[in-house]
Design a protein around this motif. Structure first.
Motif, short mmCIF file in Angstrom:
data_model
loop_
_atom_site.label_atom_id
_atom_site.label_comp_id
_atom_site.label_asym_id
_atom_site.label_seq_id
_atom_site.Cartn_x
_atom_site.Cartn_y
_atom_site.Cartn_z
N LEU A 54 12.12 5.22 -7.05
CA LEU A 54 11.25 4.24 -8.01
C LEU A 54 9.41 3.97 -8.35
O LEU A 54 9.04 4.36 -9.13
N PRO A 55 9.18 4.15 -6.68
CA PRO A 55 7.80 3.93 -7.53
C PRO A 55 6.64 5.48 -6.98
O PRO A 55 5.91 4.98 -8.02
N GLU A 78 3.41 5.69 -5.73
CA GLU A 78 2.85 5.21 -7.03
C GLU A 78 1.89 6.48 -7.61
O GLU A 78 1.58 7.44 -8.62
N ARG A 79 0.68 5.89 -6.57
CA ARG A 79 -0.56 7.24 -7.18
C ARG A 79 -0.05 8.37 -7.20
O ARG A 79 -0.50 9.23 -7.42
N GLY A 135 4.72 6.18 -10.84
CA GLY A 135 3.30 6.96 -11.20
C GLY A 135 3.94 7.80 -12.12
O GLY A 135 2.77 8.44 -13.08
N PHE A 136 4.60 8.62 -12.05
CA PHE A 136 4.31 9.61 -13.72
C PHE A 136 5.05 8.81 -15.30
O PHE A 136 4.21 9.03 -15.55
N LEU A 137 5.83 8.15 -14.83
CA LEU A 137 5.68 6.69 -15.84
C LEU A 137 4.72 6.86 -16.59
O LEU A 137 4.06 6.69 -18.44
N SER A 138 3.52 6.38 -15.52
CA SER A 138 2.32 5.70 -16.02
C SER A 138 1.75 6.98 -16.87
O SER A 138 0.75 6.42 -17.44
N ARG A 182 0.91 -1.15 0.04
CA ARG A 182 -0.10 -0.08 -0.02
C ARG A 182 0.73 1.39 0.00
O ARG A 182 0.13 2.62 -0.76
N PHE A 183 2.08 1.37 0.85
CA PHE A 183 3.28 2.64 1.04
C PHE A 183 3.45 2.59 -0.40
O PHE A 183 3.32 3.96 -1.48
N ARG A 184 3.90 1.59 -1.49
CA ARG A 184 4.62 1.81 -2.81
C ARG A 184 3.19 2.32 -3.87
O ARG A 184 3.63 3.20 -4.47
N ARG A 185 2.38 1.92 -3.64
CA ARG A 185 1.28 1.73 -4.72
C ARG A 185 0.26 3.25 -3.67
O ARG A 185 0.29 4.02 -5.33
#
Ligand SMILES: O=P(O)(O)OC[C@H]1O[C@H](OP(=O)(O)OP(=O)(O)O)[C@H](O)[C@@H]1O
Ligand SMILES: O=c1cc[nH]c(=O)[nH]1
Ligand SMILES: [Mg+2]
Length: 217
Positions: free
Chosen positions: A84-85, A37-38, A89-92, A31-34
């Motif tokens: 990295l996460p 990323e969000r 998020g930016f790359l998505s 959840r932390f990484r996601r």
């Protein structure tokens, strides 16, 4: 220099920031990484409004649609490893961007004193491009400063976006004083008032790299 603190506007972003700060929630690494990323995804969307656009004529099956799309050539540069996460998020959202990676880590001399070491950089040429440097935490701003200098060995960008999640006021002031005034924007999701004697942001969230990937030896 523009400083944009996204938490000044109420949005769902604040929910993600509250979860990465929350000591009861942040130990769920997935959840932390996601969440990081969000936040990268939301920040990328907000940042995209600052790019240069031109209208393209898009052929659809039924006709031609004029669509205004961004023209910036993006390089997303990330400071390992907590970045990295955030990078993902930016790359998505900026899926055509080029990518760069810089390693920066604190090498402690004792519990209080440390130097920041840069040992690795992988980057395309960045001349004339829009450089986005992502790192979720800006505490002293030292890692960002050295990473920016390392990126300059790859050319001179036409604009620079420093993207962080939690920045200390001191780091914002420091980055604003060393990056080019006329072409830099600092983006963040919170500006916290203090850093402690270990150079951690207070209230901050703790160690972002460890929370995302586990402790280092
Ligand atoms: O503004 P500063 O005082 O330089 O501190 C911020 C840096 O600290 C964290 O990385 P860290 O050194 O903990 O490495 P890690 O990502 O491997 O955990 C963070 O991701 C920044 O890069
Ligand atoms: O507060 C801080 C400072 C440096 N690195 C982190 O992950 N957190
Ligand atoms: Mg760390």
């Amino acid at each position: 220099m523009k400083i944009i603190n996204l938490s000044e506007t109420n949005s769902i972003l604040n929910q993600y920031v509250s979860e990465i700060r929350n000591v009861e929630v942040q130990n769920d690494r997935l959840r932390f990484r996601r969440n990081i990323e969000r936040i990268g995804e939301v920040m990328a969307y907000e940042m995209s409004k600052a790019f240069a656009y031109s209208v393209k004529e898009i052929q659809t099956p039924l006709g031609i649609a004029p669509v205004s799309t961004p023209d910036n050539q993006l390089v997303i540069s990330t400071i390992l490893r907590a970045g990295l996460p955030f990078h993902q998020g930016f790359l998505s959202y900026f899926d055509y961007a080029e990518n760069a990676f810089v390693s920066a880590y604190r090498k402690y001399k004792d519990t209080l004193k440390f130097d920041i070491h840069i040992e690795y950089i992988a980057s395309p040429r960045i001349d004339g491009k829009t450089l986005i440097i992502t790192d979720p935490m800006l505490a002293t701003g030292g890692s960002m400063e050295l990473s920016y200098q390392a990126m300059l060995t790859k050319g001179h960008p036409s604009e620079i976006h420093v993207a962080s999640i939690i920045a200390s006021q001191r780091a914002v002031d420091h980055i604003a004083s060393i990056l080019p005034e006329d072409k830099t924007t600092i983006w963040c999701a919170a500006i916290d008032p203090e850093i402690n004697e270990h150079s951690y942001i207070v209230p901050g969230l703790g160690d972002a790299g460890d929370l995302a990937f586990g402790e280092k030896e």
